[in-house]
Design a protein around this motif. Structure first.
Motif, PDB file in Angstrom:
ATOM      1  N   ASN A 155       0.999  -1.329  -0.347  1.00 15.05           N
ATOM      2  CA  ASN A 155      -0.007   0.419   0.336  1.00 15.05           C
ATOM      3  C   ASN A 155       0.821   1.482  -0.201  1.00 15.05           C
ATOM      4  O   ASN A 155       2.387   1.495   0.659  1.00 15.05           O
ATOM      5  CB  ASN A 155      -0.458   0.382   1.279  1.00 15.05           C
ATOM      6  CG  ASN A 155      -1.679  -1.187   1.407  1.00 15.05           C
ATOM      7  OD1 ASN A 155      -1.869  -2.180   0.023  1.00 15.05           O
ATOM      8  ND2 ASN A 155      -2.278  -1.471   2.089  1.00 15.05           N
ATOM      9  N   VAL A 156       0.184   2.503  -0.770  1.00 10.22           N
ATOM     10  CA  VAL A 156       1.263   2.976  -0.615  1.00 10.22           C
ATOM     11  C   VAL A 156       0.022   4.729  -0.588  1.00 10.22           C
ATOM     12  O   VAL A 156      -1.068   4.844  -1.040  1.00 10.22           O
ATOM     13  CB  VAL A 156       1.433   4.098  -2.079  1.00 10.22           C
ATOM     14  CG1 VAL A 156       2.522   5.201  -2.206  1.00 10.22           C
ATOM     15  CG2 VAL A 156       2.342   2.707  -2.497  1.00 10.22           C
ATOM     16  N   SER A 157       0.606   5.348   0.423  1.00 10.04           N
ATOM     17  CA  SER A 157       0.492   6.993   0.401  1.00 10.04           C
ATOM     18  C   SER A 157       1.036   7.961  -0.008  1.00 10.04           C
ATOM     19  O   SER A 157       2.571   7.603   1.037  1.00 10.04           O
ATOM     20  CB  SER A 157      -0.666   6.802   2.387  1.00 10.04           C
ATOM     21  OG  SER A 157      -0.978   8.112   2.726  1.00 10.04           O
ATOM     22  N   LYS A 158       0.574   9.045  -0.172  1.00  6.79           N
ATOM     23  CA  LYS A 158       1.646  10.223  -0.072  1.00  6.79           C
ATOM     24  C   LYS A 158       1.319  11.565  -0.744  1.00  6.79           C
ATOM     25  O   LYS A 158       0.361  11.537  -1.125  1.00  6.79           O
ATOM     26  CB  LYS A 158       2.254   9.678  -1.275  1.00  6.79           C
ATOM     27  CG  LYS A 158       3.838  11.164  -1.780  1.00  6.79           C
ATOM     28  CD  LYS A 158       4.609  10.845  -0.922  1.00  6.79           C
ATOM     29  CE  LYS A 158       6.120  11.855  -0.741  1.00  6.79           C
ATOM     30  NZ  LYS A 158       7.104  11.611   0.026  1.00  6.79           N
ATOM     31  N   THR A 159       1.921  12.926   0.273  1.00 12.92           N
ATOM     32  CA  THR A 159       1.442  13.833   0.026  1.00 12.92           C
ATOM     33  C   THR A 159       2.102  14.820  -0.757  1.00 12.92           C
ATOM     34  O   THR A 159       3.807  14.534  -0.481  1.00 12.92           O
ATOM     35  CB  THR A 159       0.839  14.586   1.407  1.00 12.92           C
ATOM     36  OG1 THR A 159      -0.072  14.185   1.663  1.00 12.92           O
ATOM     37  CG2 THR A 159       0.564  16.754   0.546  1.00 12.92           C
ATOM     38  N   LEU A 160       1.555  15.230  -2.317  1.00 11.51           N
ATOM     39  CA  LEU A 160       2.937  15.715  -2.511  1.00 11.51           C
ATOM     40  C   LEU A 160       2.817  17.116  -2.347  1.00 11.51           C
ATOM     41  O   LEU A 160       2.219  18.133  -2.846  1.00 11.51           O
ATOM     42  CB  LEU A 160       2.939  16.062  -4.331  1.00 11.51           C
ATOM     43  CG  LEU A 160       2.322  14.755  -4.251  1.00 11.51           C
ATOM     44  CD1 LEU A 160       2.577  14.030  -6.312  1.00 11.51           C
ATOM     45  CD2 LEU A 160       4.078  13.582  -3.988  1.00 11.51           C
ATOM     46  N   ALA A 161       3.684  18.036  -2.301  1.00 15.32           N
ATOM     47  CA  ALA A 161       4.107  19.641  -2.557  1.00 15.32           C
ATOM     48  C   ALA A 161       3.392  20.250  -4.005  1.00 15.32           C
ATOM     49  O   ALA A 161       4.224  19.165  -5.359  1.00 15.32           O
ATOM     50  CB  ALA A 161       5.147  20.408  -1.936  1.00 15.32           C
ATOM     51  N   CYS A 162       3.396  21.194  -3.873  1.00 16.34           N
ATOM     52  CA  CYS A 162       3.622  21.868  -6.060  1.00 16.34           C
ATOM     53  C   CYS A 162       4.991  21.716  -6.267  1.00 16.34           C
ATOM     54  O   CYS A 162       5.888  22.327  -5.458  1.00 16.34           O
ATOM     55  CB  CYS A 162       3.460  23.820  -5.583  1.00 16.34           C
ATOM     56  SG  CYS A 162       3.158  24.000  -7.162  1.00 16.34           S
ATOM     57  N   GLY A 163       5.093  21.119  -7.199  1.00 18.70           N
ATOM     58  CA  GLY A 163       5.459  21.422  -7.544  1.00 18.70           C
ATOM     59  C   GLY A 163       6.498  19.675  -7.886  1.00 18.70           C
ATOM     60  O   GLY A 163       7.608  19.443  -8.177  1.00 18.70           O
ATOM     61  N   GLU A 164       6.328  19.122  -6.842  1.00 20.79           N
ATOM     62  CA  GLU A 164       7.059  17.708  -6.508  1.00 20.79           C
ATOM     63  C   GLU A 164       5.545  16.365  -7.016  1.00 20.79           C
ATOM     64  O   GLU A 164       5.382  16.791  -8.013  1.00 20.79           O
ATOM     65  CB  GLU A 164       6.914  17.216  -4.884  1.00 20.79           C
ATOM     66  CG  GLU A 164       7.759  18.301  -4.235  1.00 20.79           C
ATOM     67  CD  GLU A 164       7.839  17.620  -2.583  1.00 20.79           C
ATOM     68  OE1 GLU A 164       8.640  17.772  -1.862  1.00 20.79           O
ATOM     69  OE2 GLU A 164       6.535  16.875  -2.589  1.00 20.79           O
ATOM     70  N   SER A 165       7.305  14.809  -7.800  1.00 20.93           N
ATOM     71  CA  SER A 165       6.489  14.581  -8.327  1.00 20.93           C
ATOM     72  C   SER A 165       6.589  13.478  -7.322  1.00 20.93           C
ATOM     73  O   SER A 165       7.132  13.291  -6.473  1.00 20.93           O
ATOM     74  CB  SER A 165       7.291  14.345  -9.628  1.00 20.93           C
ATOM     75  OG  SER A 165       8.631  14.419  -9.104  1.00 20.93           O
ATOM     76  N   TYR A 166       5.369  11.974  -8.385  1.00 19.98           N
ATOM     77  CA  TYR A 166       6.099  11.048  -6.754  1.00 19.98           C
ATOM     78  C   TYR A 166       6.400   9.816  -7.785  1.00 19.98           C
ATOM     79  O   TYR A 166       5.763   9.599  -8.951  1.00 19.98           O
ATOM     80  CB  TYR A 166       5.366  10.493  -5.795  1.00 19.98           C
ATOM     81  CG  TYR A 166       4.815   8.935  -5.309  1.00 19.98           C
ATOM     82  CD1 TYR A 166       6.100   8.525  -4.066  1.00 19.98           C
ATOM     83  CD2 TYR A 166       4.272   8.130  -6.125  1.00 19.98           C
ATOM     84  CE1 TYR A 166       5.944   7.648  -3.939  1.00 19.98           C
ATOM     85  CE2 TYR A 166       4.757   6.514  -5.823  1.00 19.98           C
ATOM     86  CZ  TYR A 166       5.574   6.587  -4.109  1.00 19.98           C
ATOM     87  OH  TYR A 166       5.487   4.888  -3.618  1.00 19.98           O
ATOM     88  N   ALA A 180      -2.044  15.840  -3.772  1.00 19.35           N
ATOM     89  CA  ALA A 180      -1.516  17.452  -4.322  1.00 19.35           C
ATOM     90  C   ALA A 180      -1.630  18.073  -3.373  1.00 19.35           C
ATOM     91  O   ALA A 180      -3.101  17.980  -3.159  1.00 19.35           O
ATOM     92  CB  ALA A 180      -2.034  17.777  -5.852  1.00 19.35           C
ATOM     93  N   LYS A 181      -1.610  19.450  -3.637  1.00 16.92           N
ATOM     94  CA  LYS A 181      -1.694  20.212  -2.630  1.00 16.92           C
ATOM     95  C   LYS A 181      -2.742  21.160  -3.239  1.00 16.92           C
ATOM     96  O   LYS A 181      -3.181  21.361  -3.996  1.00 16.92           O
ATOM     97  CB  LYS A 181      -0.143  21.967  -2.315  1.00 16.92           C
ATOM     98  CG  LYS A 181       0.388  20.747  -1.092  1.00 16.92           C
ATOM     99  CD  LYS A 181       1.289  21.912  -0.855  1.00 16.92           C
ATOM    100  CE  LYS A 181       2.800  20.558   0.235  1.00 16.92           C
ATOM    101  NZ  LYS A 181       3.343  22.325   0.902  1.00 16.92           N
ATOM    102  N   ASP A 182      -3.526  22.326  -3.005  1.00 19.56           N
ATOM    103  CA  ASP A 182      -4.340  23.599  -3.368  1.00 19.56           C
ATOM    104  C   ASP A 182      -3.839  24.054  -4.327  1.00 19.56           C
ATOM    105  O   ASP A 182      -2.591  24.170  -4.912  1.00 19.56           O
ATOM    106  CB  ASP A 182      -4.189  24.743  -1.665  1.00 19.56           C
ATOM    107  CG  ASP A 182      -2.949  25.826  -2.335  1.00 19.56           C
ATOM    108  OD1 ASP A 182      -3.111  26.455  -3.053  1.00 19.56           O
ATOM    109  OD2 ASP A 182      -2.225  24.696  -1.192  1.00 19.56           O
TER     110      ASP A 182
END
Length: 519
Positions: A155-166, A180-182
């Motif tokens: 299982n994967v869980s991730k929060t990305l900041a603006c400009g980030e990628s996973y 993704a952020k706002d």
């Protein structure tokens, strides 16, 4: 009871002890056997002779029965019952069935494997690869066994900041979520970029800038025709709307390449040939192909990069000025002499052949006879010895000259001959028919003698002298002659006075025509 007599003194055989019957003897063979005291013919089929299909040229027979079963030892065997008959040993004959009769078919054999010459197809549609199977598990495809190699990431869980990628690595995943952020943080321009405004976004489209919706206001020129449409402008768009370009300019780019530039009106233009800007073709000129030199191209109302057809008169000229001067000569047909509209008198040569292009340093020429006729040149108008436009002059010439020489003449009175005392003055003015000469003695002078001496003529002349002893004038005579080559000779002969005199000979003039002495 009959007995079989043995040749060569042997014993006899009791026929009752014979057990062979026709069914036991190969067909066509003669034997003595059971059931008869007579000779018998065998009936057992001869299986050495082919009656149907063959293998390697040897007869092939279909068994009366066949079975796949375990024998008494528990081994699985393919058993066939051959038809009755006499079979030759070795590989003299075969008994066989097709593989599919025994259930051997391609769909029952692993792909690319062979059983009884049947190539297997089972699994041929398998297309899994090592990365499709979780590590530690086994699968099969058309090439056989596949050992799994796909990583199980769970299982994967991730929060990305603006400009980030996973990074999603190749493998197998369970449940999870990437957030993704706002929107505002994600639609903010990157460093070095400026946020777009409505005028930079096509009308009818909307973009998010800094988290806000921005409806576009850029004019969409697609489908707008301010100066009509052009049918058949290309094969994809049969009728294409066009707009009038704001300007037209010809100039070189920074690479030095000359280009024709058109300024499109402000707005968006769809590509792929669906929208054009243009100018009237007359802006590029109105030349026709016949007005542009062949092998050159041009753009005008006649077309884009049209080939010119104008004849290159100079280059096509077949003759040159001379054999050693390559300047081209274009032939004219007529020559004229007239005063032109600028009141200048000129000779004109007309070129009346195919229209075309003429380069600098090109000569125009007509035959001399045509030029002579245009200039009204005749032989009578040309001094003899001269030639103009191929016409030899016939008009007599005359011209004053100045030539003189002194010679000694030996006059011996009444004795001797003139030939012994002949003096040559040389070949004088051989190109002229007649010369005017003045002859006088340089001593005891009384007066000159002037003669007209023509070629082939001769005359006698007196050379007047004075004798001091009696103060009387005496004449010493001489003959003067001019040969056909122009040589002038003086020949003194007997006269009233003997002695040697120095005589001055002068040529005063020359003229054409043969004249007599009295002329």
């Amino acid at each position: 009871m009959k007995e079989l007599k043995m040749m060569g003194g042997g014993g006899s055989v009791d026929s009752d002890h014979l057990t062979a019957s026709p069914a036991h003897v190969r067909a066509g063979d003669i034997f003595f056997g059971s059931g008869s005291d007579e000779e018998q013919v065998g009936e057992l089929p001869d299986r050495a002779k082919a009656s149907g299909a063959t293998i390697g040229g040897k007869p092939l027979y279909t068994p009366d029965d066949y079975v796949v079963a375990n024998d008494s030892d528990g081994l699985t065997k393919i058993a066939m019952v051959p038809p009755v008959g006499d079979y030759p040993g070795g590989t003299g004959a075969y008994v066989g069935v097709t593989p599919d009769s025994l259930g051997i078919t391609a769909e029952h054999i692993a792909n690319k494997h062979s059983v009884c010459n049947v190539i297997g197809e089972y699994g041929a549609d398998g297309n899994i690869t090592r990365k499709d199977v979780r590590a530690g598990m086994i699968g099969y495809n058309k090439d056989g066994k596949v050992e799994g190699g796909a990583v199980d990431y769970g299982n994967v869980s991730k929060t990305l900041a603006c400009g980030e990628s996973y990074a999603i690595n190749e493998g197998i995943y369970g449940e999870g979520k990437v957030t993704a952020k706002d929107l505002a943080s994600q639609t903010k321009p990157d460093s070095g970029y400026v946020a777009a405004v409505a005028a930079q976004i096509l009308k009818g489209f909307m973009a998010f800038v800094n988290g806000k919706k921005i409806p576009g206001s850029m004019p969409d020129n697609t489908g707008i025709a301010t100066n009509g449409t052009v049918p058949g402008i290309n094969s994809t768009y049969k009728t294409v709307p066009t707009r009038e370009a704001d300007g037209l300019q010809l100039c070189a780019d920074t690479n030095g390449v000359k280009r024709i530039n058109m300024c499109p009106p402000q707005g968006y233009y769809q590509g792929s040939g669906s929208s054009y800007v243009n100018r009237p073709a007359s802006d590029f000129g109105a030349a026709a192909p016949s007005e542009v030199l062949k092998d050159k191209t041009f753009t005008s109302t006649s077309g884009i990069k049209s080939p010119g057809t104008m004849k290159n008169i100079t280059a096509d000229a077949a003759i040159t000025h001379t054999s050693s001067n390559a300047t081209k000569v274009v032939l004219g047909d007529t020559a004229y002499q007239s005063k032109n509209s600028d009141e200048t008198e000129r000779v004109q040569i007309r070129y009346n052949s195919t229209a075309g292009y003429i380069t600098a340093n090109t000569l125009f020429a007509v035959p001399l006879s045509i030029m002579a006729n245009a200039l009204a040149i005749t032989a009578k108008k040309i001094a003899k010895g001269n030639k103009i436009c191929g016409i030899d002059g016939t008009e007599p010439r005359s011209e004053p000259v100045s030539w003189s020489t002194s010679v000694s003449l030996n006059c011996t009175g009444y004795s001797g001959t003139a030939g012994d005392r002949k003096v040559s003055l040389g070949v004088l003015y051989s190109g002229w028919d007649t010369i005017i000469m003045r002859i006088y003695p340089s001593t005891e002078y009384n007066g000159p003698v002037v003669v007209a001496l023509s070629k082939g003529k001769s005359q006698r002349i007196p050379i007047t002298t004075i004798k001091y002893y009696d103060s009387t004038y005496r004449n010493a005579w001489a003959s003067i002659a001019r040969s056909s080559s122009g040589e002038v000779t003086l020949s003194p002969f007997r006269g009233n006075v003997s002695g040697t005199y120095t005589v001055v000979c002068e040529v005063l003039a020359v003229l054409d025509g043969i004249y007599r002495a009295d002329e």
